[in-house]
Design a protein around this motif. Structure first.
Motif, PDB file in Angstrom:
ATOM      1  N   LYS A 162       0.879  -1.165   0.000  1.00  0.00           N
ATOM      2  CA  LYS A 162       0.000   0.000   0.000  1.00  0.00           C
ATOM      3  C   LYS A 162       0.907   1.203   0.000  1.00  0.00           C
ATOM      4  O   LYS A 162       1.743   1.337   0.897  1.00  0.00           O
ATOM      5  N   LYS A 204      -2.362   6.072   2.266  1.00  0.00           N
ATOM      6  CA  LYS A 204      -3.011   5.699   3.523  1.00  0.00           C
ATOM      7  C   LYS A 204      -4.346   4.999   3.298  1.00  0.00           C
ATOM      8  O   LYS A 204      -4.659   4.000   3.920  1.00  0.00           O
ATOM      9  N   ASN A 205      -5.153   5.548   2.370  1.00  0.00           N
ATOM     10  CA  ASN A 205      -6.499   5.002   2.235  1.00  0.00           C
ATOM     11  C   ASN A 205      -6.706   4.209   0.953  1.00  0.00           C
ATOM     12  O   ASN A 205      -7.743   3.625   0.763  1.00  0.00           O
ATOM     13  N   MET A 206      -5.741   4.280   0.064  1.00  0.00           N
ATOM     14  CA  MET A 206      -5.980   3.676  -1.249  1.00  0.00           C
ATOM     15  C   MET A 206      -4.993   2.568  -1.555  1.00  0.00           C
ATOM     16  O   MET A 206      -3.878   2.550  -1.040  1.00  0.00           O
ATOM     17  N   SER A 236      -0.207   1.078   5.472  1.00  0.00           N
ATOM     18  CA  SER A 236      -1.220   0.749   6.467  1.00  0.00           C
ATOM     19  C   SER A 236      -0.563   0.208   7.741  1.00  0.00           C
ATOM     20  O   SER A 236      -1.128   0.265   8.817  1.00  0.00           O
ATOM     21  N   HIS A 287     -14.457   9.144  -3.452  1.00  0.00           N
ATOM     22  CA  HIS A 287     -13.751   7.940  -3.042  1.00  0.00           C
ATOM     23  C   HIS A 287     -13.204   7.206  -4.254  1.00  0.00           C
ATOM     24  O   HIS A 287     -13.922   6.950  -5.204  1.00  0.00           O
ATOM     25  N   TYR A 292     -10.600   3.801  -5.424  1.00  0.00           N
ATOM     26  CA  TYR A 292     -10.011   2.587  -4.890  1.00  0.00           C
ATOM     27  C   TYR A 292      -8.496   2.560  -5.096  1.00  0.00           C
ATOM     28  O   TYR A 292      -7.748   2.236  -4.198  1.00  0.00           O
TER      29      TYR A 292
END
Lengths: 314, 303
Positions: free
Chosen positions: B84, B87-89, B119, B222, B224
């Motif tokens: 990763k 952080k979020n994707m 992460s 949002h 992905y």
């Protein structure tokens, strides 16, 4: 009066027109390419030389080539303008039909959609990976069924219950069709199914998310097939216009483009009666391996196509 | 010690970082040469047929470095494993698998890996220190080396961004080329497509080189994949300055498939086409499309 020549060398057929200053077609010809664009162009030019009066032949000011063999033929006959078929088709259609917004074009090996607004191309798409749903597909399937391409429309009109044929891939469509034939479907229903499959394939590939606006013009060789035209009418629920010269519009377009780019000196429409040898080679200049096409006029190297740096073309 | 770095896929954009890290610690690094037709031919033979063009190019680069390794010119080949990188994707799953694919293909070659996983707080900084540990460097030097490497990477990115910003020229038509960095900046694809596009009237700028601000939220809240977010950031930044857009996709691409509809809807009113490239793409087809795209940008009326 000045005259201009446009030649559209496609994969299946070679088209040529001679126009005057007011874009009127004074001579036109449509012949098969038979996988030999040079021979076809030679034949086409000879036909023009016989057909046209001396007054026309002596006053040609520009020659344009388009279609998939545009560069090769353009170099050999010394064309003044060489342009891609998308622009040529758009210009040709606009000259015949001012208010066109959507051009559907299905030729021998490719199909495309061109959207026009205020006389300018605003969007286009061309089939990318395969030739499904083009003229080549229709003619090979018609041959399999023992039907002449020219008769497809008659069968389409006769059909009451068209069969459903997969619209994505030519290979699947073919096995689908064989299966439908083996379970006893009528020939006219199979042919109608084929026409619908061509349209289905086209809309799957090109219409997605695009606004099809009036006026819709259908052209390219397949537009001569009224079966497909009717199938398009049903699918898009719109009036479809087919110009009587729909198979010539690419050639007409390139003739008009050549006219706008013409200079003041005359050009001669002729192809020397010399053997042209074409050799395709991978350039060894570096590891990129560009494909370079060498054109020999007899023994003399006339030109190269596809050369991208000073290392190649030797 | 000499370590090879493949000049392909996600590793491409981080090359200055790895090179400076090695340089700081007195290790020589060998970056594979720009992609050519031969790279693709090699990669096509090694990679499985279903893989995307970018992975095939990657395997071609690995092939080149493996040749150097077997000739005892290299001591190892670096392939980071990226779980990763935001952080979020998520990143593309390929970035996770590359090391293992390469190792399975060439079991006798020494590949060096280092994990990146935001992460679990395993940042690029920490992953470089881990790399130092794997290579047996002393911890102080790998710490300082990592610091230096990140600085150099930042400088490199800023320089690239400024170069592009200065390239924008309002006397010409500015064409925004959209696509993943490893596709649109790749040596071969550049030669195939961009060299046909760029001329005295047309200027090419890349959406993947942007200032990194999260502007993608204007298009979608949002996303992905982080690659998609980077492309959309670039589009949002440059769209007011551009006259036309060209989307280049490597066939088949999962990350592009999630955003190309969004992109199509966002770009309205200027010429826009999509090109998909695979290892069989011929020059002729591309040329016809690029030529007509240029005609469309010129917008000249003949009748």
């Amino acid at each position: 009066m000045k005259y201009f020549v446009g030649i559209d060398i496609g994969s299946i057929s070679t088209k040529g027109v001679v126009i005057d200053e007011n874009n009127n077609i004074v001579a036109s010809e449509y012949i098969w390419t038979n996988a030999s664009p040079i021979e076809a162009s030679k034949k086409l030019i000879n036909i023009f030389r016989e057909k046209c009066s001396k007054e026309i032949l002596d006053n040609i000011y520009a020659i344009g080539t388009t279609g998939s063999a545009r560069k090769l033929i353009g170099k050999i006959i010394g064309a003044t303008t060489i342009k891609n078929e998308i622009t040529a088709h758009a210009v040709g259609t606009m000259s015949r039909c001012k208010d066109v917004s959507t051009i559907i074009e299905i030729g021998g090996q490719d199909s495309k959609i061109i959207l026009i607004k205020n006389g300018v191309v605003i969007d286009y798409a061309m089939n990318t990976l395969c030739a499904a749903g083009t003229g080549a597909f229709l003619s090979s399937q018609a041959k399999r069924l023992g039907v002449e391409v020219e008769d497809i429309e008659k069968y389409y009109m006769m059909s009451k219950n068209p069969v459903k044929i997969a619209a994505r891939c030519t290979v699947f469509a073919e096995s689908d069709m064989i299966h439908k034939a083996q379970i006893g479907n009528k020939k006219e229903d199979l042919i109608a199914g084929l026409c619908n499959a061509v349209v289905e394939n086209y809309t799957n590939n090109f219409v997605r998310g695009r606004n099809i606006e009036d006026k819709v013009v259908f052209q390219g060789g397949v537009s001569k097939n009224r079966g497909v035209v009717e199938a398009f009418k049903k699918k898009l629920n719109k009036e479809i216009y087919v110009d009587e010269a729909s198979h010539l519009l690419g050639a007409l377009g390139i003739a008009i483009i050549a006219k706008t780019e013409a200079r003041d000196n005359k050009v001669e429409l002729q192809l020397k009666d010399v053997e042209y040898n074409i050799r395709e080679n991978e350039c060894k200049g570096c590891s990129n391996g560009c494909e370079v096409l060498y054109i020999f006029e007899g023994e003399k190297l006339l030109d190269t196509i596809g050369n991208r740096c000073e290392k190649g073309g030797k | 010690m000499k370590i090879g770095i493949p000049n392909a896929l996600f590793i491409r954009e981080k090359i200055p970082m790895y090179v400076s890290f090695f340089k700081y610690n007195g290790i020589d690094s060998v970056v594979s040469t720009n992609t050519t037709l031969k790279t693709i031919e090699d990669g096509k033979e090694i990679a499985t047929s279903e893989e995307c063009i970018a992975s095939k190019i990657f395997m071609g680069h690995i092939h080149e470095l493996v040749n150097l390794y077997t000739n005892e010119y290299l001591d190892g080949i670096l392939i980071p494993r990226i779980y990763k990188n935001g952080k979020n994707m998520e990143g593309c799953v390929k970035s996770l698998a590359l090391y293992d694919i390469a190792r399975a293909t060439y079991p006798n070659v020494k590949f060096i890996d280092t994990n990146v996983d935001y992460s679990k707080n395993m940042t690029y900084f920490k992953s470089l220190i881990n790399l130092g540990v794997t290579l047996g460097l002393n911890s102080k030097n790998s710490f300082l080396g990592a610091f230096y490497a990140l600085e150099e990477q930042k400088k490199f990115e800023q320089r690239k961004y400024h170069e592009q910003f200065e390239k924008i020229d309002f006397k010409k038509k500015n064409i925004l080329v959209i696509g993943n960095e490893y596709i649109v900046q790749d040596g071969y694809i550049k030669k195939l497509i961009i060299s046909n596009l760029e001329d005295e009237n047309n200027n090419v700028i890349y959406a993947c080189i942007n200032n990194g601000k999260s502007r993608y939220k204007n298009i979608s809240n949002h996303l992905y994949f982080i690659n998609g977010a980077n492309i959309l950031n670039g589009i949002e930044e440059y769209l007011p300055l551009t006259d036309a857009c060209l989307f280049i996709t490597g066939f088949p691409c999962a990350t592009d498939s999630l955003i190309n509809e969004m992109v199509k809807k966002r770009i309205k009113g200027i010429p826009y086409i999509e090109l998909s490239v695979d290892e069989n793409t011929s020059n002729t087809g591309i040329q016809t499309r690029i030529e007509s795209f240029k005609d469309m940008i010129e917008g000249r009326r003949y009748v």
